[in-house]
Motif scaffolding. Structure first.
Motif, PDB file in Angstrom:
ATOM      1  N   UNK A 278      54.866  -4.085 -46.441  1.00 37.31           N
ATOM      2  CA  UNK A 278      55.259  -3.765 -45.096  1.00 37.31           C
ATOM      3  C   UNK A 278      53.833  -3.314 -44.466  1.00 37.31           C
ATOM      4  N   UNK A 279      52.802  -2.617 -45.061  1.00 40.88           N
ATOM      5  CA  UNK A 279      51.676  -2.214 -44.397  1.00 40.88           C
ATOM      6  C   UNK A 279      50.735  -3.576 -44.288  1.00 40.88           C
ATOM      7  N   UNK A 280      50.843  -4.475 -45.118  1.00 42.00           N
ATOM      8  CA  UNK A 280      50.003  -5.752 -44.919  1.00 42.00           C
ATOM      9  C   UNK A 280      50.616  -6.320 -43.689  1.00 42.00           C
ATOM     10  N   UNK A 281      51.917  -6.514 -43.532  1.00 44.15           N
ATOM     11  CA  UNK A 281      52.506  -7.175 -42.090  1.00 44.15           C
ATOM     12  C   UNK A 281      51.943  -6.420 -40.885  1.00 44.15           C
ATOM     13  N   UNK A 282      51.943  -5.163 -40.994  1.00 41.54           N
ATOM     14  CA  UNK A 282      51.485  -4.396 -39.938  1.00 41.54           C
ATOM     15  C   UNK A 282      49.771  -4.630 -39.524  1.00 41.54           C
ATOM     16  N   UNK A 380      44.126  -2.111 -45.788  1.00 44.27           N
ATOM     17  CA  UNK A 380      45.524  -1.624 -46.464  1.00 44.27           C
ATOM     18  C   UNK A 380      45.409  -0.704 -47.653  1.00 44.27           C
ATOM     19  N   UNK A 381      44.717  -1.295 -48.489  1.00 46.45           N
ATOM     20  CA  UNK A 381      44.348  -0.480 -49.958  1.00 46.45           C
ATOM     21  C   UNK A 381      42.904  -1.081 -50.593  1.00 46.45           C
ATOM     22  N   UNK A 382      41.877  -0.680 -50.294  1.00 48.50           N
ATOM     23  CA  UNK A 382      40.638  -1.010 -50.880  1.00 48.50           C
ATOM     24  C   UNK A 382      40.243  -0.428 -51.980  1.00 48.50           C
ATOM     25  N   UNK A 383      39.266  -0.762 -52.725  1.00 53.32           N
ATOM     26  CA  UNK A 383      38.851  -0.013 -54.159  1.00 53.32           C
ATOM     27  C   UNK A 383      37.579   0.381 -53.806  1.00 53.32           C
ATOM     28  N   UNK A 384      36.663   0.985 -54.772  1.00 56.09           N
ATOM     29  CA  UNK A 384      35.634   1.650 -54.393  1.00 56.09           C
ATOM     30  C   UNK A 384      34.405   0.800 -54.186  1.00 56.09           C
ATOM     31  N   UNK A 407      48.864   3.091 -46.571  1.00 53.81           N
ATOM     32  CA  UNK A 407      48.608   3.222 -48.029  1.00 53.81           C
ATOM     33  C   UNK A 407      47.250   3.363 -48.443  1.00 53.81           C
ATOM     34  N   UNK A 408      46.172   3.470 -47.480  1.00 53.11           N
ATOM     35  CA  UNK A 408      44.902   3.706 -48.160  1.00 53.11           C
ATOM     36  C   UNK A 408      44.779   5.262 -48.609  1.00 53.11           C
ATOM     37  N   UNK A 409      44.005   5.326 -49.665  1.00 49.21           N
ATOM     38  CA  UNK A 409      43.711   6.635 -50.430  1.00 49.21           C
ATOM     39  C   UNK A 409      42.735   7.539 -49.539  1.00 49.21           C
ATOM     40  N   UNK A 410      43.122   8.939 -49.458  1.00 57.02           N
ATOM     41  CA  UNK A 410      42.204   9.614 -48.721  1.00 57.02           C
ATOM     42  C   UNK A 410      40.647   9.667 -49.124  1.00 57.02           C
TER      43      UNK A 410
END
Length: 457
Positions: A278-282, A380-384, A407-410
């Protein structure tokens, strides 16, 4: 489109045909107990009629040609398109008593079985005679994607309605459904009217610079490039040739890898996967909205994917991202259509297994920007590692705006903020206009700093 036909297994009995068989079986059992020949005659008749009907619909196959078109062929999510089917009889005998039903991929709502008008025997010539019929219905896909429409199914019944058989005819055709491009306010990057600050400073330094390099008008040139003083002097429409030298450029980074999303553990995957999908569609709708807005303002757009390129050709590096596949470039002329059609087929990459190999080191080559450009990252949700590469990119971005889905980490967001990125939260598609206004404030601050220092933002 080439015709094809394939019977759907074996002819099926209708409810009426099944009732004939059931009653015939009961009469046959009664004959075994009573021995009456009149009951045997009725039983044989009831059993033979549906069998004959099944043979009737199976022995006479359907020979037709089907052509399929969409009007329009590319449609925005939620908008409608007209599906046109032309069915033509290819046999030497007329076709009557058929029903048709179209098929499609999940997400396409097709009409139920309808009566097909009678078709005369094959006449030859164009597909507009009595041996052809034109069928139309509307589709309104709700979500972006590339949907397969077809093939068509034709169903035949015997004259008594005791048995039926189906054939699939024609070939499927893909329908491109683009993401919705939300209209954005004309502030921020569009403040220069699409001409760019460099061009404005050039005009202040040399008021006649446009006239010295004006050229004749060519079909396809935007009217905003018309040089009216040169047009009046030469007696024909002239346009600014220097447009290509100072054509402003903007950069969009789209997170298609979702490397920060771990592989879902057994039994806990669907909810987490659904949330990221859902986040990717946004995110895709946000990229479409910002991209169309920038292209409409006269910008050239460089689109970078954090995963292996799905919009352009791959270089074979395998990783993609800022040091992998090169950016895909979209120009003002035709760029909007190419951008939206490309985004229609973009999908998030599948996460690797939990506890797998660490991320690969940054690769040399690929997309290595050198000029400070307005940069918008949709994450959307990236790594380090992606966060480190984006942090380094911040030095070549004015402004540097990161649209962060929920969905991203703080911790990753804080890394980007410490590197100079303006992090704008986005939760749903309805937040896109407000998020763009927030990003425009960052652009306004960058323009103010550039005016004070005399440098181009």
């Amino acid at each position: 489109m080439s015709a094809s036909r394939r019977p759907l297994w074996f002819p099926r009995l209708t409810l009426r045909g099944g009732a004939f068989l059931g009653v015939g079986a009961l009469f046959l059992v009664q004959y075994l107990f009573t021995g009456r020949r009149d009951i045997l005659f009725v039983a044989c008749l009831l059993l033979l009629v549906p069998v004959t009907a099944a043979a009737y619909v199976a022995i006479r196959p359907v020979a037709v040609k089907v052509s399929r078109t969409f009007r329009p062929s590319v449609v925005e999510a939620g908008r409608g398109t007209i599906v046109t089917l032309i069915v033509r009889n290819l046999s030497a005998r007329p076709l009557y008593g058929l029903r048709w039903r179209d098929t499609g991929a999940p997400g396409l709502t097709t009409p139920g079985a309808l009566v097909l008008p009678g078709l005369d025997r094959f006449e030859g010539g164009r597909d507009n005679g009595a041996d052809a019929v034109r069928l139309e219905y509307s589709l309104a896909p709700r979500h972006r994607g590339i949907y397969s429409s077809g093939p068509l199914r034709l169903e035949r019944y015997d004259p008594f309605g005791l048995a039926s058989s189906e054939w699939t005819v024609g070939e499927p055709l893909d329908l491109v459904v683009t993401p919705t491009a939300t209209p954005l306010s004309g502030t921020g990057l569009t403040g220069a009217g699409g001409d760019g600050d460099a061009r404005e400073r050039l005009r202040h330094l040399n008021h006649n610079s446009d006239e010295l390099i004006a050229r004749e008008y060519r079909p396809g040139d935007p009217l905003r490039r018309v040089n009216w003083p040169a047009t009046a002097r030469h007696g024909e429409i002239m346009v600014r040739q220097e447009e290509h030298r100072s054509n402003p450029v903007a950069r969009i980074v789209l997170d298609t890898a979702l490397r920060g999303r771990p592989a879902p553990p057994p039994g806990q995957g669907p909810d987490r996967r659904f949330r990221h999908d859902q986040a990717f569609e946004v995110a895709v709708e946000l990229v479409a909205s910002v991209g169309v807005h920038l292209l409409d303002a006269g910008f050239r757009l460089d689109l970078v994917e954090l995963g292996p390129s799905q919009l352009g050709s791959r270089t074979g590096t395998g990783r993609g991202g800022l040091r992998g596949d090169p950016a895909v470039e979209f120009q003002e002329a035709g760029g909007m259509r190419l951008l939206l059609e490309g985004l229609a087929g973009v999908v998030p990459l599948e996460p690797g297994p939990a506890g797998g190999a660490p991320p690969a080191p940054a690769l040399s080559g690929g997309y290595a920007p050198q000029l400070p450009l307005p940069t918008f990252a949709v994450l959307v949700d990236i790594d380090e590692q992606d966060a480190a590469e984006l942090a380094a990119l911040g030095a070549a971005a004015r402004p540097a705006v990161a649209f962060n889905l929920d969905t991203m980490r703080p911790a990753v967001i804080e890394t980007l903020r410490a590197a100079g990125w303006r992090c704008v939260p986005v939760r749903a598609a309805r937040d896109i206009p407000a998020a763009w206004l927030d990003a425009a404030r960052a652009q306004g601050a960058a323009q103010g700093a550039a005016a004070f220092t005399g440098r181009e933002p």
